[in-house]
Design an enzyme around this catalytic site. Sequence first.
Site, short mmCIF file in Angstrom:
data_model
loop_
_atom_site.label_atom_id
_atom_site.label_comp_id
_atom_site.label_asym_id
_atom_site.label_seq_id
_atom_site.Cartn_x
_atom_site.Cartn_y
_atom_site.Cartn_z
N CYS A 67 53.40 82.67 49.72
CA CYS A 67 53.62 81.05 50.03
C CYS A 67 52.41 80.43 50.68
O CYS A 67 52.49 79.53 50.92
CB CYS A 67 54.82 81.08 51.15
SG CYS A 67 56.61 81.10 50.13
N ASP A 100 65.73 71.95 51.96
CA ASP A 100 65.43 73.05 51.22
C ASP A 100 65.58 72.96 49.86
O ASP A 100 65.01 73.45 48.95
CB ASP A 100 66.08 74.16 51.96
CG ASP A 100 65.63 74.50 53.20
OD1 ASP A 100 64.39 74.97 53.43
OD2 ASP A 100 66.18 74.40 54.10
N ASP A 140 66.55 78.95 49.34
CA ASP A 140 66.72 77.62 49.46
C ASP A 140 68.19 77.11 49.24
O ASP A 140 68.74 76.14 49.73
CB ASP A 140 65.99 76.98 48.72
CG ASP A 140 64.39 76.69 49.30
OD1 ASP A 140 64.25 76.55 50.54
OD2 ASP A 140 63.17 76.79 48.78
N GLY A 188 64.30 81.18 30.84
CA GLY A 188 63.02 81.05 31.49
C GLY A 188 61.95 80.48 30.69
O GLY A 188 62.09 80.17 29.37
N HIS A 189 60.68 80.44 31.15
CA HIS A 189 59.42 79.81 30.59
C HIS A 189 58.17 80.83 31.04
O HIS A 189 58.37 81.18 32.32
CB HIS A 189 59.36 78.77 31.20
CG HIS A 189 57.91 77.81 30.58
ND1 HIS A 189 58.11 77.60 29.08
CD2 HIS A 189 57.05 77.43 31.13
CE1 HIS A 189 56.90 76.98 28.96
NE2 HIS A 189 56.08 76.87 30.17
#
Length: 411
Positions: A67, A100, A140, A188-189
């Site tokens: 992060c 969040d 989140d 997904g990517h």
Amino acid sequence: MKKPDLAKRKKVMGRSIRLGHCVCDPSKPCPCPMFQHHNVCLCAGEHLPVKGPVDVKLTRHVRSAGCASKIGQEDLHAVLSKLPKVTDKRLVIGLATADDAGVFEIRPGTLLVQTVDVFTPGVDDPYTFGRIAACNALSDVYAMGGGPVTALSIIGFPIHTLPHSAMTAILRGGMDVLGEAGAVLVGGHSINDDEVKFGLAVTGLVTRSALTTNAAAKPGDVLILTKPLGTGIIALAGQLGRASARAQKAAAESMATLNRRAAELMVRHRVKAATDVTGFGLLGHLTRMMLESKATAEIAFDALPLLPDTLDYATAGMYSGANERNASFSEKHTRFASNMTEAEQAVLYDAQTSGGLLMSVPPLRAGALLKALHAEGIPHAAIIGRVTLPSSRAVKVERSAENVFGNISAC
Ligand code: CO
Ligand code: CO
């Protein structure tokens, strides 16, 4: 190495040479340095031999870990404040309160919780990184009192230089955590990227009564944090080769643990205000919560749960540049007791990856909730402070719990 397909190579390189630029990476000439040194043309689909199984150390392939790779709150605000306001009656929680996740009412009473988190590895093991990134992204949804339903994966990976098995391991780590969360990966990517990155876009559901926001803390509440601090500090110490095995193991285990149980207990104890502690550090997220709730928090440093060796590493100056970024937002909202050291302040600014839930709990329910958290395998959960009426600063940090709670027991 496989024999190159010379016809294919001739075709692609012919185009590149005519244009004076490599057609796969126009910043490079043709023949490119890769071709000159290794006789490999990436544009023709050739690869350097990737030996497997190779022990890939992921953190060698990133600049800032976990992060700490986030854009700071001040820069982010400068960018986002230039955008038009989103107004839609169905939008329950949007960008405005920096919560969040976004919350959107699709039908009366049915709220969608949506969030996306992608970051760089703070650990070397690909499978563990996949787990941590997934726990972090799902968190989140839990911070809003919701339950995740579906997820899309987003991965950046240097496919020509790292073995495919590492990418498989990252994705498998993510899928295993989704399984534990009872959520389903639906797609997904992927991007061929110099730097490894992974994360999820998660969709969850929450009811109006279970919804927890960062704007609902009330004076008199007690603050509970469910995971120990120090993941950013330990990741940096690890990158410098100076973290103990004990600290790294504890950090990895903590980060790879879902906030699912904590969130379920929070909802059962009818908590209304929560956030999770991630890239902006404890102070950044607590400050945001107090500003949105129009209240002040008083926390005690000696009440904070810390990962092993965290304060030692901070004392040795091992905290990342993300700290300065986090401090530039939180500092002006915080009053530190005069006996707080710089290292202690660094712990409070430390960017957390997949950190715990930070809950603001009515005092009558705090003791029972804390007990339940401990009983359900969340041993580090702790009361770290309390919420008061708003004062000149959003957060006050004391060294000792006595200065926050007096002689009265917190529960
Ligand atoms: Co969050
Ligand atoms: Co997030």
